[in-house]
Design a protein around this motif. Structure first.
Motif, PDB file in Angstrom:
ATOM      1  N   ALA A  15       0.822  -1.207   0.000  1.00 37.15           N
ATOM      2  CA  ALA A  15       0.000   0.000   0.000  1.00 37.15           C
ATOM      3  C   ALA A  15       0.859   1.262   0.000  1.00 37.15           C
ATOM      4  CB  ALA A  15      -0.924  -0.008   1.218  1.00 37.15           C
ATOM      5  N   LEU A  16       1.919   1.258   0.782  1.00 40.02           N
ATOM      6  CA  LEU A  16       2.808   2.424   0.840  1.00 40.02           C
ATOM      7  C   LEU A  16       3.558   2.617  -0.472  1.00 40.02           C
ATOM      8  CD1 LEU A  16       4.134   2.007   4.475  1.00 40.02           C
ATOM      9  CD2 LEU A  16       2.969   4.049   3.599  1.00 40.02           C
ATOM     10  N   CYS A  21       4.370  10.625  -2.905  1.00 39.04           N
ATOM     11  CA  CYS A  21       4.808  11.483  -1.813  1.00 39.04           C
ATOM     12  C   CYS A  21       4.322  12.916  -2.037  1.00 39.04           C
ATOM     13  CB  CYS A  21       6.324  11.444  -1.658  1.00 39.04           C
ATOM     14  SG  CYS A  21       7.230  12.225  -3.003  1.00 39.04           S
ATOM     15  N   VAL A  22       4.376  13.695  -1.000  1.00 40.52           N
ATOM     16  CA  VAL A  22       3.886  15.071  -1.023  1.00 40.52           C
ATOM     17  C   VAL A  22       4.867  15.980  -1.755  1.00 40.52           C
ATOM     18  CG1 VAL A  22       3.456  17.049   0.498  1.00 40.52           C
ATOM     19  CG2 VAL A  22       2.530  14.798   1.075  1.00 40.52           C
ATOM     20  N   ASP A  23       4.326  16.924  -2.511  1.00 43.08           N
ATOM     21  CA  ASP A  23       5.138  17.955  -3.144  1.00 43.08           C
ATOM     22  C   ASP A  23       5.380  19.056  -2.112  1.00 43.08           C
ATOM     23  OD1 ASP A  23       6.289  19.985  -4.576  1.00 43.08           O
ATOM     24  OD2 ASP A  23       4.731  20.108  -6.104  1.00 43.08           O
ATOM     25  N   ASP A  55      -1.925  13.281   5.370  1.00 46.38           N
ATOM     26  CA  ASP A  55      -2.808  12.492   6.227  1.00 46.38           C
ATOM     27  C   ASP A  55      -3.028  11.077   5.688  1.00 46.38           C
ATOM     28  OD1 ASP A  55      -2.977  14.612   7.933  1.00 46.38           O
ATOM     29  OD2 ASP A  55      -4.941  15.298   7.251  1.00 46.38           O
ATOM     30  N   LYS A  56      -3.066  10.942   4.355  1.00 46.54           N
ATOM     31  CA  LYS A  56      -3.254   9.611   3.763  1.00 46.54           C
ATOM     32  C   LYS A  56      -2.051   8.710   4.060  1.00 46.54           C
ATOM     33  CE  LYS A  56      -3.793   7.217  -0.669  1.00 46.54           C
ATOM     34  NZ  LYS A  56      -3.865   7.381  -2.152  1.00 46.54           N
ATOM     35  N   ILE A  57      -0.853   9.252   3.875  1.00 52.38           N
ATOM     36  CA  ILE A  57       0.349   8.458   4.137  1.00 52.38           C
ATOM     37  C   ILE A  57       0.476   8.171   5.625  1.00 52.38           C
ATOM     38  CG2 ILE A  57       2.883   8.481   4.041  1.00 52.38           C
ATOM     39  CD1 ILE A  57       2.609  10.147   1.455  1.00 52.38           C
ATOM     40  N   LEU A  64       0.720   0.347   9.193  1.00 58.02           N
ATOM     41  CA  LEU A  64       1.977  -0.404   9.229  1.00 58.02           C
ATOM     42  C   LEU A  64       2.375  -0.686  10.668  1.00 58.02           C
ATOM     43  CD1 LEU A  64       4.681  -1.558   8.263  1.00 58.02           C
ATOM     44  CD2 LEU A  64       5.504   0.805   8.018  1.00 58.02           C
ATOM     45  N   SER A  65       2.298   0.317  11.513  1.00 60.14           N
ATOM     46  CA  SER A  65       2.652   0.147  12.915  1.00 60.14           C
ATOM     47  C   SER A  65       1.805  -0.935  13.568  1.00 60.14           C
ATOM     48  CB  SER A  65       2.483   1.464  13.665  1.00 60.14           C
ATOM     49  OG  SER A  65       2.745   1.295  15.039  1.00 60.14           O
TER      50      SER A  65
END
Length: 522
Positions: A15-16, A21-23, A55-57, A64-65
């Motif tokens: 999923a990751l 990633c964020v700009d 927030d999505k990541i 994951l944690s």
């Protein structure tokens, strides 16, 4: 029971990998900077607004944690499970500063009680040195403590001493100078010995096994210097070692303080390894405050909510950068001269712990693990390697550390601002410059931006904030090791060179090793 799985076997891994990633150039707003902060112990905070997450990541990192059972694995660790599978040992460094869970017994001993007993013995010894009950042969007070050790017996304690030296002097807590001898290079020991009055030195020999080649060599170097000065070495030396080592009951030492196999060298600053030199230098009360800061931060690491667990969040973002974004290095940049050796300590802590290519069961892993760690204090680093960080071909994540106030408490206004304000202005400017960049038609002056960073911010570098800072990074490294399913608590990669060096010294060489030995005139 927790399940130990490789990272790429988890649903979260896939999923990751599918996220973007964020700009940062567009994302770094004032609102984001205000909101992307997690409280730490000792009044500090971890701000990750300039990281490439949203927030999505963050939601995926939280999954994951949960899927990797990271907090549950930490609970297993502090409740006494055999987490160090390579050496079949418990991992108990957190127990040196507090009891997080159940009583832990090993070798028929309550280990928390054992560590407190050693701390009390060190405190009693340090107090007697400070008040003149323990003196040199002439009845004079000792003025300098010299630690003889290498690796974790040097890097952590040295970094902690330097971090608090100026603070202690300003606050009237400074008791004794401390020096450190680590390298087997004779120039290292000679430089220290030439800078002190050996008759007023207490030498702290630190070796868990009592057999460390470099440390015992330097001990002999020091003993020779003491003998040449007409001094009895046994009246000037103490040992920090294990109860089973040949040093434990030797008459060569004024006293011996104990550690055990359940605390790795790079995790030993809060044990007797750091306790002896820091208690002698600053007093046992200051060492206790340092431990309290670490214990407070450890408690935060037990929280399953990643937005309330700064070490866990820092670890997860680091994993995302390493495995999903492909960044293979991290720069640690403290904007505090007192933390001048802190990056060197973190270099060992991180790279010796997670520099592994097999999992905890000895099976190869198919994904990157620990990053390369390096760093220097700001603003010095800005005039050294920041060129590559800003405009180089590789993106290197940055971990800034900054404090609102200096340790000296006073400052001078120069051209409308104090030195501390200038320091803080630089770190604020660097974060935004790295993240947002600057467009310029002259490509030599163009900054692409998109260079991620986080910052840990505190009010002042004190014993408590230093302890919290240390525990934060120890716990970050631990959580990342859990994600990668490696054993973060052994260091077999250190051993091969030691074995070959002994062969060279015994003249049992052949082939390339023999030729290199000849070239070096061994």
């Amino acid at each position: 029971m927790v399940a130990w799985k490789n990272f790429d076997q988890l649903e979260s891994y896939k999923a990751l990998n599918e996220t973007e990633c964020v700009d940062l150039v567009q994302a770094l707003t004032a609102e984001r900077v205000k909101n992307y902060t997690v409280p730490m112990a000792a009044g500090m905070s971890y701000n990750y607004a300039a990281k490439q997450v949203d927030d999505k990541i963050l939601e995926l990192l939280a999954k994951l944690s949960e899927e990797a059972e990271l907090v549950e694995k930490f609970k297993e660790l502090y409740n006494g499970a055999v987490i160090n599978t390579g050496e079949q040992r418990l991992v108990l460094h957190q127990l040196t500063r507090g009891q997080l869970g159940n009583a832990v017994n090993a070798d028929g001993v309550d280990k928390r009680a054992f560590y407190v007993e050693q701390q009390n013995k060190i405190a009693d010894f340090a107090n007697k040195v400070h008040n003149g009950e323990i003196t040199n042969e002439k009845g004079e007070k000792f003025t300098t403590a010299v630690q003889i050790g290498i690796g974790g017996s040097d890097l952590g304690p040295r970094a902690m001493y330097l971090a608090l030296e100026n603070w202690a002097k300003v606050n009237g807590c400074f008791k004794m100078d401390a020096k450190f001898i680590s390298n087997v290079d004779p120039d290292d020991a000679a430089a220290v010995l030439n800078s002190v009055d050996v008759s007023k030195c207490i030498f702290i020999l630190v070796s868990k096994s009592g057999t460390t080649l470099e440390t015992l060599t330097n001990e002999s170097f020091v003993k020779d210097a003491l003998a040449k000065a007409g001094l009895d070495a046994s009246k000037h030396m103490i040992a920090v070692t294990s109860e089973t080592s040949p040093l434990a009951k030797s008459s060569d030492y004024l006293a011996a303080f104990f550690m055990d196999d359940y605390i790795g060298g790079r995790y030993s600053s809060t044990s007797a390894v750091g306790g002896a030199v820091l208690s002698l230098a600053f007093g046992p009360e200051i060492f206790a405050r340092f431990l309290n800061g670490a214990a407070e931060e450890d408690k935060l690491a037990t929280n399953s909510n990643i937005k309330e667990n700064p070490a866990l969040l820092d670890a997860l973002i680091g994993v995302y950068e390493r495995n999903m974004l492909g960044y293979d290095s991290t720069a640690v940049l403290p904007y505090s001269q007192a933390l001048s050796r802190f990056p060197a300590h973190l270099q060992q802590l991180d790279m010796e712990s997670n520099g592994k290519s097999v999992n905890r069961f000895g099976e190869p892993v198919d994904y990157p693990t620990g990053p390369v760690i390096f760093g220097e204090p700001g603003t010095n680093g800005q005039h050294s390697f920041y060129q590559l960080l800003h405009q180089g071909t590789d993106i290197i994540p940055l971990q800034f550390i900054g404090f609102k106030n200096s340790q000296i408490g006073t400052d001078v206004d120069i051209q409308g601002s104090t030195s501390q304000q200038k320091l803080c202005a630089n770190v604020a400017a660097q974060i935004v410059a790295f993240a947002c960049g600057k467009e310029d038609e002259n490509k030599n002056k163009n900054f692409e931006g998109g260079r991620p960073s986080s910052i840990i911010i505190g009010d002042q570098l004190t014993p408590e904030s230093l302890g919290a800072l240390l525990a934060h990074f120890e716990n970050k490294v631990m959580f990342q090791g859990f994600v990668w399913n490696v054993n973060s608590f052994d260091q077999e990669g250190v051993q091969l060179g030691k074995v070959l060096a002994k062969r060279v010294l015994a003249h049992e060489t052949e082939g390339a090793l023999a030729v290199y030995s000849d070239l070096l005139n061994i």
